[in-house]
Design an enzyme around this catalytic site. Structure first.
Site, PDB file in Angstrom:
ATOM      1  CB  SER A 135      -0.842  -0.008   1.214  1.00  0.00           C
ATOM      2  OG  SER A 135      -1.776   1.279   1.305  1.00  0.00           O
ATOM      3  CG  ASP A 140       3.244   9.832   7.038  1.00  0.00           C
ATOM      4  OD1 ASP A 140       3.803  10.029   8.221  1.00  0.00           O
ATOM      5  OD2 ASP A 140       2.132  10.538   6.763  1.00  0.00           O
ATOM      6  CG  HIS A 143      -0.471   6.751   6.041  1.00  0.00           C
ATOM      7  ND1 HIS A 143      -1.865   6.250   6.092  1.00  0.00           N
ATOM      8  CD2 HIS A 143      -0.331   7.369   4.673  1.00  0.00           C
ATOM      9  CE1 HIS A 143      -2.379   6.277   4.882  1.00  0.00           C
ATOM     10  NE2 HIS A 143      -1.663   7.038   4.028  1.00  0.00           N
ATOM     11  CE  LYS A 157      -0.766  -3.685   4.038  1.00  0.00           C
ATOM     12  NZ  LYS A 157      -0.998  -4.958   3.391  1.00  0.00           N
TER      13      LYS A 157
END
Length: 255
Positions: A135, A140, A143, A157
């Site tokens: 993704s 960041d 995020h 991830k």
């Protein structure tokens, strides 16, 4: 094509919304691919047609996925932890939903341990190419997706993506934008790096387009050892992308 020339491709997370599309697209091309799916439950297997080529296994338990991975040429990883909305949420009251992850199904277990297990099993089995769908947003730490259920999903991830990039197996890492349930093949696809596309108006992509890029990545050397962000222009803006080789050729980033 002779059976030996076909590529045997396993898609994990085949019961998920994008995984189902990849599995279906592979099945629709029997001259090119021998399709396999991996799902976590018998219920998911029934949902996607209960074919003999759908294996049931839990990516968190390495030994349970070995039968699915034996003898494959390529692996498309679409497994992901899924945040749940806490009970009692009432959208009519203007509340913001609160999220949680089921015990044992946090991003650390699914997106890190589970993906590491898949990569290790694929490496042991001599798999020639792994496509991993992640993704956008991973650069960041703050995020909003990381705060959902305190799961740090993009952190885990990204850790799995780095593990794959370091594995030595030819890989393609696709960091998709916001996923839309619309028809694919109608939009101009955009590739980027380091979340630059998140600063633009074009931050979304259809699940069907992601699925097609996953499969096409298996066909081109230009897609190997590459990591990129993927989004698309709105339908009707620009011209629909047909030449995936040219798209992959634009990408210079290995991670």
């Amino acid at each position: 094509m002779a059976e030996s020339e076909k590529s045997t491709v396993l898609v994990t997370g085949a019961g998920g919304r994008t995984g189902q599309i990849v599995y279906k697209k592979l099945k629709e091309r029997p001259n090119q691919y021998v399709a396999r799916g991996l799902v976590r439950t018998d219920e998911s297997k029934q949902n996607i047609g209960a074919a003999d080529d759908v294996f049931v296994g839990d990516i968190r338990h390495a030994e349970s996925i070995v039968p699915a991975i034996q003898g494959i040429d390529a692996l498309i990883i679409l497994t992901s932890a899924v945040p749940q909305i806490k009970p009692g949420f009432d959208p009519t009251k203007g509340q913001r939903p609160e999220f949680y992850f089921d015990d044992g199904a946090y991003p650390e277990q699914v997106d890190w341990i589970g993906q590491k297990n898949q990569i290790d099993a694929a490496k042991a089995a001599g798999v020639k190419h792994i496509v991993l769908v992640g993704s956008m947003g991973g650069t960041d730490l703050n995020h909003p997706l990381n705060s959902l259920g305190n799961g740090n999903i993009l952190v885990w991830k990204r850790k799995a993506e780095q593990y794959l990039a370091d594995s030595g197996i030819p890989y393609t890492i696709i960091r998709a934008g916001g996923l839309q349930d619309k028809d694919g093949g109608l939009r101009e696809l955009l590739v980027g790096k380091d979340d630059e596309l998140l600063q633009t108006e074009t931050r979304t992509i259809t699940r069907s387009d992601v699925a097609e890029v996953c499969i096409q990545a298996l066909n081109y050397e230009e897609a190997k050892f590459k990591a990129f962000d993927l989004a698309s222009k709105p339908e009707g803006a620009g011209s629909a992308t047909k030449d995936l080789k040219a798209l992959f050729s634009q990408i210079t980033t290995r991670f």
